[in-house]
Design a protein around this motif. Structure first.
Motif, mmCIF file in Angstrom:
data_model
loop_
_atom_site.group_PDB
_atom_site.id
_atom_site.type_symbol
_atom_site.label_atom_id
_atom_site.label_comp_id
_atom_site.label_asym_id
_atom_site.label_seq_id
_atom_site.Cartn_x
_atom_site.Cartn_y
_atom_site.Cartn_z
ATOM 1 N N UNK A 193 32.902 -30.479 -73.474
ATOM 2 C CA UNK A 193 33.106 -30.090 -72.069
ATOM 3 C C UNK A 193 34.548 -29.701 -71.737
ATOM 4 N N UNK A 194 35.528 -30.099 -72.566
ATOM 5 C CA UNK A 194 36.917 -29.686 -72.331
ATOM 6 C C UNK A 194 37.014 -28.154 -72.337
ATOM 7 N N UNK A 195 36.092 -27.528 -73.044
ATOM 8 C CA UNK A 195 36.080 -26.057 -73.116
ATOM 9 C C UNK A 195 34.909 -25.487 -72.319
ATOM 10 N N UNK A 196 33.698 -26.057 -72.527
ATOM 11 C CA UNK A 196 32.509 -25.445 -71.921
ATOM 12 C C UNK A 196 32.450 -25.653 -70.412
ATOM 13 N N UNK A 197 33.118 -26.703 -69.873
ATOM 14 C CA UNK A 197 33.120 -26.913 -68.421
ATOM 15 C C UNK A 197 34.508 -26.670 -67.821
ATOM 16 N N UNK A 198 35.537 -27.184 -68.486
ATOM 17 C CA UNK A 198 36.871 -27.139 -67.866
ATOM 18 C C UNK A 198 37.476 -25.738 -67.874
ATOM 19 N N UNK A 199 36.859 -24.836 -68.627
ATOM 20 C CA UNK A 199 37.301 -23.442 -68.580
ATOM 21 C C UNK A 199 36.472 -22.666 -67.530
#
Ligand code: NAD
Length: 408
Positions: free
Chosen positions: A328-334
């Protein structure tokens, strides 16, 4: 009797189902659009309900009145709808529920990462949302996990305080009413602290700055295909360059704030601070060395031991670790984070070279395309919550349609 609809079927929905169904004054329906999940959950819940063991010493049992798999089966006249789901599913639920919810309903997400309001307004309509209560909690009120599916869930830690945003605001009373209702539902703790407005919270979304930037800083000069022996430390592994990059990105966000306040002087963005200030306010004495963001990251007790998200791989019979860019650091936070901020910067005419460095690197690791030739026009923009994805091309229309000036 308060009619509650809970959307999802994972850890958080187990807790909410147990807490809310244990009350005498609620009627609870759980809706899961994940294929097969509603049947599985309904069959698994015993007569006495889902048992929730929590860290406050309460042992709660609650059985929802219904578990359904189709939006058309939701009860009429719902009072409140709660999404406790990964944010990429919010749109699917909003679209499915649109014909079955009435204006006036309270509808929101926990957690509601950047731009939940944009997504709700886009799918339910600006007028519908003006006459309803759209809310988001900055994070889930608890860390929780299912111990036995449909039967037992554990709250490992209850937060002391969680920010809640309610939009649009019509004075503090409405805010308080919604907060009071939510409070009944999430248990005696955490305290729900009303935030300024969705725009301030979207721009202050710390995960959207921290996670992509620290990942970029750590991997920028590394070959990401070479496995690690151990998962590397996330915050304690940050270097001085990363600390400076975080600071510069935060400066860019504050430049957006400056431009917005110049154009709309009565806008409330009081809670939007530099990340170094956020860090001091949030962690205070847990930080050993307050000299710079770099030293604060590496000496914050709250961050000790936390590692980069990794996936295990077997190399010559040994377990090694590669970066997990599907986390989620990439799939949500981006897409629900930094890209939303970047989109607001674009509307405000604010240049963001530091943010762009991070986005360009992250989108390559994710295999996505958001930012192209300095503009948010990539093919994957439709899976983000950037204003541009919802068709906004002027700051004025963005501010007006999303009710950011209603209470200004
Ligand atoms: P979870 O992983 O247990 O729940 C996932 C649920 O989401 C599934 O049960 C399903 O209903 C739905 N879902 C997942 N993929 C789907 C898809 N492709 N289509 C339709 N539905 C799908 O999540 P959770 O632990 O209940 O957490 C909910 C949210 O809160 C997540 O965004 C999570 O990152 C966040 N969060 C959780 C915790 C925690 O302690 N559990 C803490 C902080 C934040």
């Amino acid at each position: 009797m308060m009619k509650v609809l809970l959307c999802g079927g994972g850890n958080a929905i187990h807790v909410l189902s147990s807490y809310i169904s244990s009350r005498d004054d609620t009627h609870v329906t759980v809706l899961s659009l994940f294929p097969g999940e509603a049947d599985k959950l309904r069959d698994a819940i015993p007569e006495e309900g889902i048992r929730c063991i929590n860290d406050l010493g309460d042992d709660v049992y609650g059985k929802p009145d219904a578990v359904i798999g189709k939006a058309e089966d939701v009860p009429k006249d719902l009072d409140i709808v709660v999404f406790a789901l990964p944010s990429f599913t919010h749109e699917m639920y909003l679209k499915a529920l649109k014909p079955y919810v009435k204006a006036g309903v309270t509808i929101g997400a926990m957690p509601g990462e950047g731009g939940f309001d944009l997504c709700a307004i886009h799918n339910l309509g600006s007028e519908f949302c003006r006459h309803s209560n759209i809310f988001a909690l900055e994070t889930l009120p608890w860390a929780c996990r299912i111990l036995e599916y449909g039967k037992k869930v554990e709250v490992l830690g209850t937060k002391k305080e969680v920010e809640v945003i309610v939009s649009p605001k019509h004075g503090t009373t409405k805010d308080e009413v919604v907060t009071e209702v939510l409070h009944k539902l999430v248990g005696r703790l955490p305290e729900l602290d009303p935030a300024d407005n969705f725009l301030a919270v979207t721009l202050m979304n710390i995960n959207s700055v921290w996670h992509p930037t620290i990942s970029y800083g750590f991997y920028r000069n590394r070959d990401v295909t070479v496995p690690f022996d151990e998962p590397p430390l996330f915050y304690y592994g940050a270097d001085e360059y990363t600390g400076e990059k975080l600071s510069k990105i935060s400066d860019e966000v504050l430049e957006i704030k400056r431009v917005l306040l110049e154009k709309y002087p009565s806008l409330h963005l009081h809670s939007l601070h530099h990340v170094s200030e956020w860090m001091l306010r949030s962690y205070g004495d847990d930080i050993g060395d307050k000299t710079s963001i770099y030293t604060m990251l590496r000496t914050n007790k709250g961050y000790r031991g936390l590692t980069h998200p990794m996936r295990e791989v077997q190399v010559e019979g040994q377990t090694k670790y590669l970066p997990n860019f599907r986390y989620r650091y990439f799939t949500e936070d981006l897409p629900m984070g930094l890209i939303v901020t970047r989109g607001i910067a674009e509307l405000a005419g604010v240049k963001t070279p530091h943010m762009d460095d991070v986005i360009l690197w992250c989108q390559e690791m994710l295999g996505k395309e958001y930012l192209v030739d300095g503009e948010l026009k990539g093919k994957d923009l439709e899976y983000t919550r950037a204003p541009q994805r919802y068709g906004f091309d002027t700051l004025d229309s963005f501010m007006e349609v999303n009710h950011y000036l209603d209470d200004a």
